[in-house]
Design a protein around this motif. Sequence first.
Motif, mmCIF file in Angstrom:
data_model
loop_
_atom_site.group_PDB
_atom_site.id
_atom_site.type_symbol
_atom_site.label_atom_id
_atom_site.label_comp_id
_atom_site.label_asym_id
_atom_site.label_seq_id
_atom_site.Cartn_x
_atom_site.Cartn_y
_atom_site.Cartn_z
ATOM 1 N N MET A 157 4.859 0.710 -7.703
ATOM 2 C CA MET A 157 4.102 1.472 -6.848
ATOM 3 C C MET A 157 4.263 3.311 -7.691
ATOM 4 O O MET A 157 3.454 3.794 -7.433
ATOM 5 N N ASP A 158 4.869 3.163 -8.804
ATOM 6 C CA ASP A 158 5.125 4.803 -9.255
ATOM 7 C C ASP A 158 3.963 4.519 -10.502
ATOM 8 O O ASP A 158 3.400 5.896 -10.283
ATOM 9 N N ASN A 159 3.281 3.971 -11.040
ATOM 10 C CA ASN A 159 2.859 3.842 -12.200
ATOM 11 C C ASN A 159 1.191 3.068 -11.677
ATOM 12 O O ASN A 159 0.327 2.696 -12.352
ATOM 13 N N ASN A 160 0.533 3.087 -9.361
ATOM 14 C CA ASN A 160 -0.485 3.009 -9.896
ATOM 15 C C ASN A 160 -0.950 1.547 -9.849
ATOM 16 O O ASN A 160 -1.991 1.373 -10.652
ATOM 17 N N CYS A 161 -0.296 0.405 -9.993
ATOM 18 C CA CYS A 161 -0.681 -0.939 -10.518
ATOM 19 C C CYS A 161 -1.324 -1.213 -9.040
ATOM 20 O O CYS A 161 -1.453 -0.611 -8.191
ATOM 21 N N ASN A 162 -2.552 -1.776 -9.487
ATOM 22 C CA ASN A 162 -3.310 -2.037 -8.499
ATOM 23 C C ASN A 162 -3.771 -3.280 -8.735
ATOM 24 O O ASN A 162 -4.653 -4.338 -9.363
ATOM 25 N N LEU A 163 -4.303 -4.082 -7.666
ATOM 26 C CA LEU A 163 -4.755 -5.514 -7.069
ATOM 27 C C LEU A 163 -3.968 -6.838 -6.928
ATOM 28 O O LEU A 163 -3.577 -6.885 -6.983
ATOM 29 N N ASN A 164 -4.927 -7.746 -7.692
ATOM 30 C CA ASN A 164 -4.564 -8.058 -8.720
ATOM 31 C C ASN A 164 -3.681 -8.698 -10.186
ATOM 32 O O ASN A 164 -4.371 -9.790 -10.143
ATOM 33 N N THR A 165 -3.821 -7.413 -11.029
ATOM 34 C CA THR A 165 -4.137 -7.424 -12.212
ATOM 35 C C THR A 165 -2.684 -6.932 -12.688
ATOM 36 O O THR A 165 -2.591 -6.328 -12.583
ATOM 37 N N ALA A 166 -2.885 -7.878 -13.378
ATOM 38 C CA ALA A 166 -1.754 -7.300 -14.808
ATOM 39 C C ALA A 166 -1.438 -5.902 -14.739
ATOM 40 O O ALA A 166 -2.490 -5.290 -14.920
ATOM 41 N N CYS A 167 -0.007 -5.567 -15.152
ATOM 42 C CA CYS A 167 0.207 -3.832 -15.181
ATOM 43 C C CYS A 167 1.530 -3.327 -16.444
ATOM 44 O O CYS A 167 2.701 -4.004 -15.669
ATOM 45 N N PRO A 168 0.720 -3.308 -17.167
ATOM 46 C CA PRO A 168 2.040 -3.540 -18.266
ATOM 47 C C PRO A 168 2.920 -2.164 -18.122
ATOM 48 O O PRO A 168 3.779 -2.886 -18.323
ATOM 49 N N LYS A 169 2.580 -1.477 -17.580
ATOM 50 C CA LYS A 169 3.506 0.187 -17.693
ATOM 51 C C LYS A 169 4.824 -0.573 -16.244
ATOM 52 O O LYS A 169 5.169 0.052 -16.600
ATOM 53 N N ALA A 170 4.290 -1.626 -15.357
ATOM 54 C CA ALA A 170 6.039 -2.029 -14.383
ATOM 55 C C ALA A 170 6.228 -3.132 -14.818
ATOM 56 O O ALA A 170 7.340 -4.017 -14.051
ATOM 57 N N ILE B 7 1.421 -1.197 -0.173
ATOM 58 C CA ILE B 7 -0.030 -0.158 0.149
ATOM 59 C C ILE B 7 1.207 1.575 0.106
ATOM 60 O O ILE B 7 1.302 1.766 1.451
ATOM 61 N N PRO B 8 1.374 1.579 -0.921
ATOM 62 C CA PRO B 8 1.518 3.051 -1.007
ATOM 63 C C PRO B 8 0.350 4.529 -0.572
ATOM 64 O O PRO B 8 -0.315 4.296 0.001
ATOM 65 N N SER B 9 1.604 5.657 -0.126
ATOM 66 C CA SER B 9 0.933 6.825 0.583
ATOM 67 C C SER B 9 2.361 7.725 0.271
ATOM 68 O O SER B 9 3.295 7.776 0.460
ATOM 69 N N GLY B 10 1.567 7.988 -0.583
ATOM 70 C CA GLY B 10 2.279 9.725 -1.918
ATOM 71 C C GLY B 10 3.607 8.466 -2.559
ATOM 72 O O GLY B 10 3.433 7.374 -2.667
ATOM 73 N N LYS B 11 4.745 9.268 -2.352
ATOM 74 C CA LYS B 11 5.740 8.652 -3.717
ATOM 75 C C LYS B 11 6.881 8.244 -2.334
ATOM 76 O O LYS B 11 6.637 8.051 -1.044
ATOM 77 N N VAL B 12 7.376 6.982 -2.978
ATOM 78 C CA VAL B 12 7.267 5.813 -2.258
ATOM 79 C C VAL B 12 8.604 4.684 -2.810
ATOM 80 O O VAL B 12 8.855 5.399 -3.714
ATOM 81 N N THR B 13 9.800 4.724 -1.132
ATOM 82 C CA THR B 13 11.004 3.559 -2.091
ATOM 83 C C THR B 13 11.015 2.510 -2.024
ATOM 84 O O THR B 13 10.588 2.314 -0.731
ATOM 85 N N ALA B 14 10.719 1.454 -3.324
ATOM 86 C CA ALA B 14 10.709 0.382 -3.240
ATOM 87 C C ALA B 14 11.797 -0.605 -1.980
ATOM 88 O O ALA B 14 13.011 0.251 -1.740
ATOM 89 N N PHE B 15 11.850 -1.602 -1.295
ATOM 90 C CA PHE B 15 12.385 -1.956 -0.872
ATOM 91 C C PHE B 15 13.843 -2.311 -2.435
ATOM 92 O O PHE B 15 14.044 -2.935 -2.762
ATOM 93 N N LYS B 16 15.152 -2.205 -1.401
ATOM 94 C CA LYS B 16 15.793 -2.944 -2.152
ATOM 95 C C LYS B 16 15.898 -4.704 -1.900
ATOM 96 O O LYS B 16 15.810 -5.145 -0.886
ATOM 97 N N LYS B 17 17.364 -4.564 -2.890
ATOM 98 C CA LYS B 17 18.143 -6.122 -3.081
ATOM 99 C C LYS B 17 18.964 -6.740 -1.459
ATOM 100 O O LYS B 17 19.005 -5.825 -1.344
ATOM 101 N N GLY B 18 18.879 -7.394 -0.971
ATOM 102 C CA GLY B 18 18.696 -7.663 0.586
ATOM 103 C C GLY B 18 17.704 -7.367 1.685
ATOM 104 O O GLY B 18 18.511 -7.856 2.461
ATOM 105 N N PHE B 19 16.776 -6.334 1.273
ATOM 106 C CA PHE B 19 16.264 -5.964 2.305
ATOM 107 C C PHE B 19 15.918 -7.179 3.004
ATOM 108 O O PHE B 19 14.554 -8.462 2.540
#
Length: 348
Positions: free
Chosen positions: A296-309, A126-138
């Motif tokens: 997160m940046d492209n507002n992908c939603n729920l459990n559906t395919a998101c071509p932008k991401a 769940i994003p709230s505004g601009k978020v930074t995704a987790f990094k490899k190893g997190f």
Amino acid sequence: MQWATLLAAAAALAQNAAAQNMLRFACSQLVVERTDPLVNPGMKYTPHLHQIVGGDSFNVTMDPNNDPAQLSKCTSCTFNQDKSNYWTAVMFFKAKNGSYIRVPQIGNGGPQGKLVNDGGLDVYYIPSGKVTAFKKGFRMLAGSASNTDASKVKSGAICHRCWTSASENTFVGGAPCSGSDTVAIPKSPTCKLIRQTIIFPTCWDGKNLDSPDHQSHVAYGQGAGANGGGACPSTHPTKLPQVMYELMWDVSKFADQSMWPTDGSDPFIYSMNLGGSAAHGDYVFGWEGDSLQKAMDNNCNLNTACPKAGLTVQTSAQYGACKKKQQAPEDVDGWLKAMPLGEMAVKA
């Protein structure tokens, strides 16, 4: 009038959650075993049993230098790009004769639609505004497996709901960890299901991918509940997507109180032989490349395919077929003489 206002507020929260863009998807059970590469790396037959979902590269050590996204051949979660691992303790029913059986699990319904699981759990980002995704190893941990004091639990982040409807598709209550939700596991015979919610911190120190206690590098922001997280403290200024687990434990088969313990002990208990105060969740990041950031940046939603991401989805049959053999082999299905705590599981 006050009750009407509260009910209206709860309904509004539920509607807002339904309308907010977020990833919400099912993960079927990958394996049920006594391993815990976060808290007990390298150990087989750890102190308590876990149910694990996600990428099939899950192993006893989970070296942080290895990337699950590269090593996993399949994932038990909806999105092909998500090879992360998510795990929790297992809920048991204790019968009056002292034997135990795992409580079965089902998918979740609610305002955002039905999710299909073969065991396992549902995951939210769940994003709230601009978020930074987790990094490899997190990696991180929410809750404490040894806690017996409910007052020490952040009740807005870890909670249980008595689901009085026989169907998960008939929504009960308001937003997660609100209203009558409790830290303790409900033990009313009116509960058909018990929904467990685990909400992870949304604020990161921006430097450490882990910490010795797996918690100090992250922090909860202001506010509570499944709202994407509030403002972050200066010590942990980087805003993360809010990770939330939802588990639907099907207790309908155990409603007959003549089956319940007569010694006053609780009928529903987690695999640490402790109640809701010890509920916890473990997280190891494993999304491919920058796919989560793009989602997160492209507002992908729920459990559906998101071509932008670049997100693609599997059918429930496909993600349900991703399984792994136990690395700490023991028979944990059916009735057990005792909860597997140190000793090998023994059938009743």
